[in-house]
Design a protein around this motif. Sequence first.
Motif, PDB file in Angstrom:
ATOM      1  N   UNK A  70      40.949 -39.427 -63.676  1.00  0.00           N
ATOM      2  CA  UNK A  70      41.019 -39.774 -62.255  1.00  0.00           C
ATOM      3  C   UNK A  70      41.813 -41.063 -62.038  1.00  0.00           C
ATOM      4  N   UNK A  71      41.503 -42.086 -62.820  1.00  0.00           N
ATOM      5  CA  UNK A  71      42.220 -43.359 -62.707  1.00  0.00           C
ATOM      6  C   UNK A  71      43.693 -43.172 -63.070  1.00  0.00           C
ATOM      7  N   UNK A  72      43.952 -42.379 -64.101  1.00  0.00           N
ATOM      8  CA  UNK A  72      45.330 -42.168 -64.548  1.00  0.00           C
ATOM      9  C   UNK A  72      46.175 -41.497 -63.479  1.00  0.00           C
ATOM     10  N   UNK A  73      45.612 -40.496 -62.812  1.00  0.00           N
ATOM     11  CA  UNK A  73      46.369 -39.786 -61.774  1.00  0.00           C
ATOM     12  C   UNK A  73      46.638 -40.693 -60.572  1.00  0.00           C
ATOM     13  N   UNK A  74      45.657 -41.471 -60.187  1.00  0.00           N
ATOM     14  CA  UNK A  74      45.849 -42.387 -59.052  1.00  0.00           C
ATOM     15  C   UNK A  74      46.852 -43.485 -59.404  1.00  0.00           C
ATOM     16  N   UNK A  75      46.772 -43.983 -60.621  1.00  0.00           N
ATOM     17  CA  UNK A  75      47.716 -45.012 -61.062  1.00  0.00           C
ATOM     18  C   UNK A  75      49.138 -44.455 -61.085  1.00  0.00           C
ATOM     19  N   UNK A  76      49.281 -43.204 -61.486  1.00  0.00           N
ATOM     20  CA  UNK A  76      50.596 -42.556 -61.513  1.00  0.00           C
ATOM     21  C   UNK A  76      51.193 -42.510 -60.112  1.00  0.00           C
ATOM     22  N   UNK A  77      50.368 -42.163 -59.141  1.00  0.00           N
ATOM     23  CA  UNK A  77      50.831 -42.128 -57.754  1.00  0.00           C
ATOM     24  C   UNK A  77      51.241 -43.522 -57.285  1.00  0.00           C
TER      25      UNK A  77
END
Length: 241
Positions: free
Chosen positions: A114-121
């Motif tokens: 979850x954190x990784x996907x948000x950070x990617x955005x």
Amino acid sequence: MTDSPRRAPVTRAGATPDGRRRLRRALAAAAVDLFVAKGYEATTVDEIAAAAGVGRRTFFRYFDAKDDVLFANHDEIVAEMEETFAAADPDRDPVEVACAAVGLVLDSYAAELDVSLKRFTLTRTVPSLRDKEVATVDRYQRVLARYLRARFTEQGDETASLRAAVAAAAIAAANNHVLRRWLRSGGRDDIAASAAEAFALVIDAFKVQDAAPEATMVAVMTTATPLHDVIAKVNAALNES
């Protein structure tokens, strides 16, 4: 703002290595949620700290600035990479070891989807965070190059510095390719399989090839054989071999 009694247990947990790690990650998770909900510029350090259940002073014991918080485990990964290098079998291919070490980056992203996907955005839309990400990747690459240069030098490679720099760049590029493809898939792709395929290409490209065995050719001619005949027969024999 100061830490309240209610937050003391969190602060005490941060006194141990595991506690500090948990608190860093709690701050990162709180920050990424706030950045997505409110926007990066609109989010304050005080809000991040409050969301994680600590005070402003505690935040700055862990991070120098707001943009550091999204890469909370960066130092931990670098330390783990160094441990991997130190524990590696000296007879193992250095490029294989380096690929295994940088795989820790992929593991860390996969462990916090979850954190990784948000950070990617966020890193695609906030220039300062994108710059921070680039600096992070550069540090990983420099750590890889330093290890590879030492190993190649031990092997007597006269081009150790150049070869290490090129190999480290290739490993970092493979890692970034796998990571971005996985993130674009929403974490649905098999990141382990993709990494194995990408790193295999790098390992193969930098594998030291065994020198071909030298061939011995014996030519039997009389001393009266004209020089041009000697050259012609030697050339013919070489062509056949």
